[in-house]
Design an enzyme around this catalytic site. Sequence first.
Site, PDB file in Angstrom:
ATOM      1  N   GLU A   1     -10.911   5.105  -5.832  1.00  0.00           N
ATOM      2  CA  GLU A   1     -11.257   3.698  -5.983  1.00  0.00           C
ATOM      3  C   GLU A   1     -11.651   3.420  -7.435  1.00  0.00           C
ATOM      4  O   GLU A   1     -12.015   4.329  -8.184  1.00  0.00           O
ATOM      5  CB  GLU A   1     -12.407   3.330  -5.045  1.00  0.00           C
ATOM      6  CG  GLU A   1     -12.096   3.516  -3.572  1.00  0.00           C
ATOM      7  CD  GLU A   1     -11.039   2.556  -3.069  1.00  0.00           C
ATOM      8  OE1 GLU A   1     -10.907   1.465  -3.649  1.00  0.00           O
ATOM      9  OE2 GLU A   1     -10.337   2.904  -2.092  1.00  0.00           O
TER      10      GLU A   1
ATOM     11  N   ARG B   1       0.870  -1.183   0.000  1.00  0.00           N
ATOM     12  CA  ARG B   1       0.000   0.000   0.000  1.00  0.00           C
ATOM     13  C   ARG B   1       0.905   1.230   0.000  1.00  0.00           C
ATOM     14  O   ARG B   1       1.726   1.404   0.896  1.00  0.00           O
ATOM     15  CB  ARG B   1      -0.905  -0.005   1.240  1.00  0.00           C
ATOM     16  CG  ARG B   1      -1.784   1.241   1.409  1.00  0.00           C
ATOM     17  CD  ARG B   1      -2.798   1.350   0.298  1.00  0.00           C
ATOM     18  NE  ARG B   1      -3.857   2.312   0.594  1.00  0.00           N
ATOM     19  CZ  ARG B   1      -3.764   3.636   0.449  1.00  0.00           C
ATOM     20  NH1 ARG B   1      -2.629   4.169   0.034  1.00  0.00           N
ATOM     21  NH2 ARG B   1      -4.783   4.405   0.736  1.00  0.00           N
TER      22      ARG B   1
ATOM     23  N   ARG C   1      -1.476  -5.479   4.390  1.00  0.00           N
ATOM     24  CA  ARG C   1      -0.605  -4.940   3.341  1.00  0.00           C
ATOM     25  C   ARG C   1       0.580  -4.203   3.967  1.00  0.00           C
ATOM     26  O   ARG C   1       0.439  -3.560   5.013  1.00  0.00           O
ATOM     27  CB  ARG C   1      -1.373  -3.975   2.439  1.00  0.00           C
ATOM     28  CG  ARG C   1      -2.546  -4.612   1.725  1.00  0.00           C
ATOM     29  CD  ARG C   1      -3.352  -3.588   0.937  1.00  0.00           C
ATOM     30  NE  ARG C   1      -3.950  -2.580   1.800  1.00  0.00           N
ATOM     31  CZ  ARG C   1      -4.808  -1.646   1.389  1.00  0.00           C
ATOM     32  NH1 ARG C   1      -5.150  -1.585   0.109  1.00  0.00           N
ATOM     33  NH2 ARG C   1      -5.308  -0.773   2.243  1.00  0.00           N
TER      34      ARG C   1
END
Length: 335
Positions: free
Chosen positions: A233, A225, A267
């Site tokens: 998004e 990330r 992540r």
Amino acid sequence: MGNALRFLYGHCCKPTTAGDSESLGPHGVSSVTVGVSALAQDLFHFDITSQVPEGLSKHVVSSKKAQANWYRKLVDAWKEAKPPPKTPEEAARLVIKTLKRHQKADVEGLLSFYGLPLPHTLVEVAVQPPTSLPDGVQYEMHTLPVDAKAVADGDTITVYVSTTDPRESSYVPGNVHAAAVQRSEARARRNYPEADAFHQQIIDSGYRVIAFQNEEILARKYRIRLRGIDAPESAMPYGKEAKIELTKIVQGKSLRVLVYGEDRYGRCVGDIYCNGMFVQELMLKKGLAWHYTAYDKRPELETWEREARAKRVGLWASKNPEKPWEWRKDRREGR
């Protein structure tokens, strides 16, 4: 010079890894790099025939004699570039630098002819990769070349790190080592279903066997990330554009990742450097991500976002773009 340019053309156009070939077209080039490959091919052709490509005159204002002069200069510049350009941005910079004394209309017309970025769309990168690890970095990783399919969206990438890396070598589970050996033995016997079953065991454990430079490498999977930014998004306006831009930046490249921690989704949260460029800086300056101030207070990220806002590039072309964290909150609450 023909042999040298032939080498550079082949080096530019061939897939970086065996795994990359799935993302490439029938000639070994992706939709991202097709303009670079076309330019390399035309330079190779010009070096042999002294002929400029057909159709170029429709895009530029100068004569064919002048065009031939450009191509002679570009052939020399391409030969001297080490390494030769591989991305549209790198190729565009070489053209702009080589033809800087020529008419603006000709330079932009030549770039348009190959679908390369125009001068005003290129981003100047200010940050250089750190020579020592900054405070807060837990560890550093160097990845294998990234496949285009590994880019989930504008701020998340899946990467693989070779288990020959000193940090990784001591952490490989025994069952993964055993499955890798058994897979190799099964392939040697040409028992490919059995080999695939062992590979699935490896994948289920968070690893994968990757073909790279004519050998197979056992590698560990990480989801990264990008620290300090939040891209739209996929279902949001500019979500697709953010993913495409991040793919252009990292596809086929080995990345340097400085990991600061892990988020609630497992992540790794980190800063990514690609060919000496700070990826978060590129995404912010191109207007394809927000500075994620809730988790990152670095003033330079704020500055890069503000600059993109002022230029109204990317998502800032909209009058009131929705913040991704608010969009996600609304979806969670069913609004």
